[in-house]
Design a protein around this motif. Structure first.
Motif, mmCIF file in Angstrom:
data_model
loop_
_atom_site.group_PDB
_atom_site.id
_atom_site.type_symbol
_atom_site.label_atom_id
_atom_site.label_comp_id
_atom_site.label_asym_id
_atom_site.label_seq_id
_atom_site.Cartn_x
_atom_site.Cartn_y
_atom_site.Cartn_z
ATOM 1 N N ALA A 68 0.832 -1.207 0.000
ATOM 2 C CA ALA A 68 0.000 0.000 0.000
ATOM 3 C C ALA A 68 0.867 1.257 0.000
ATOM 4 N N ASN A 69 1.927 1.264 0.802
ATOM 5 C CA ASN A 69 2.829 2.421 0.822
ATOM 6 C C ASN A 69 3.509 2.620 -0.524
ATOM 7 N N PHE A 70 3.899 1.520 -1.179
ATOM 8 C CA PHE A 70 4.527 1.607 -2.500
ATOM 9 C C PHE A 70 3.579 2.234 -3.514
ATOM 10 N N TRP A 71 2.309 1.781 -3.521
ATOM 11 C CA TRP A 71 1.341 2.340 -4.473
ATOM 12 C C TRP A 71 1.045 3.807 -4.174
ATOM 13 N N GLN A 72 1.010 4.180 -2.904
ATOM 14 C CA GLN A 72 0.822 5.590 -2.556
ATOM 15 C C GLN A 72 1.985 6.428 -3.071
ATOM 16 N N TRP A 73 3.196 5.893 -2.946
ATOM 17 C CA TRP A 73 4.375 6.596 -3.443
ATOM 18 C C TRP A 73 4.294 6.733 -4.960
ATOM 19 N N LEU A 74 3.918 5.659 -5.653
ATOM 20 C CA LEU A 74 3.787 5.734 -7.114
ATOM 21 C C LEU A 74 2.722 6.751 -7.520
ATOM 22 N N ASP A 75 1.627 6.807 -6.759
ATOM 23 C CA ASP A 75 0.580 7.792 -7.074
ATOM 24 C C ASP A 75 1.093 9.223 -6.957
ATOM 25 N N ALA A 76 2.047 9.455 -6.085
ATOM 26 C CA ALA A 76 2.617 10.794 -5.902
ATOM 27 C C ALA A 76 3.596 11.159 -7.023
ATOM 28 N N PHE A 77 4.050 10.162 -7.778
ATOM 29 C CA PHE A 77 5.015 10.385 -8.862
ATOM 30 C C PHE A 77 4.490 9.702 -10.127
ATOM 31 N N PRO A 78 3.558 10.359 -10.827
ATOM 32 C CA PRO A 78 2.904 9.745 -11.981
ATOM 33 C C PRO A 78 3.863 9.256 -13.072
ATOM 34 N N ASP A 79 4.970 9.964 -13.288
ATOM 35 C CA ASP A 79 5.917 9.518 -14.314
ATOM 36 C C ASP A 79 6.539 8.177 -13.939
ATOM 37 N N PHE A 80 6.879 7.996 -12.656
ATOM 38 C CA PHE A 80 7.433 6.724 -12.197
ATOM 39 C C PHE A 80 6.375 5.616 -12.266
#
Length: 94
Positions: A68-80
């Motif tokens: 869940a933390n990983f997906w939240q981080w990815l959501d904060a960085f759309p290019d990544f």
């Protein structure tokens, strides 16, 4: 690696620190794929000695928290997130 009554993971490392693998995603993932294993031990060899780092299941946060933390981080960085979704594949996907 050994999965029987518990989990034993064999590592080679030049350095050893007790507690090093407690928050490692691998530890939480092993507990998820071996739900009956009450403990996990890392046997770490530095080429001269073997040290152990032991965790009980209750010592390790479930892998779902890390995912869940990983997906939240990815959501904060759309290019990544775009790169991840375009390029990630599992072993069987090829």
């Amino acid at each position: 690696d050994v999965l029987r009554h518990g989990i034993i993971d064999l590592k080679y490392s030049h350095t050893f620190a007790a507690g090093k693998y407690r928050d490692n995603p691998q530890t939480a993932m092993y507990f998820a794929i071996a739900p009956n294993a009450p403990w996990m031990t890392y046997a770490v060899c530095d080429g001269k000695s073997v040290m152990t780092d032991h965790y009980n299941r209750d010592d390790v946060a479930p892998i779902e928290n890390k995912i869940a933390n990983f997906w939240q981080w990815l959501d904060a960085f759309p290019d990544f997130k775009k790169l991840y979704l375009e390029n990630w594949e599992s072993k069987g996907d090829k």
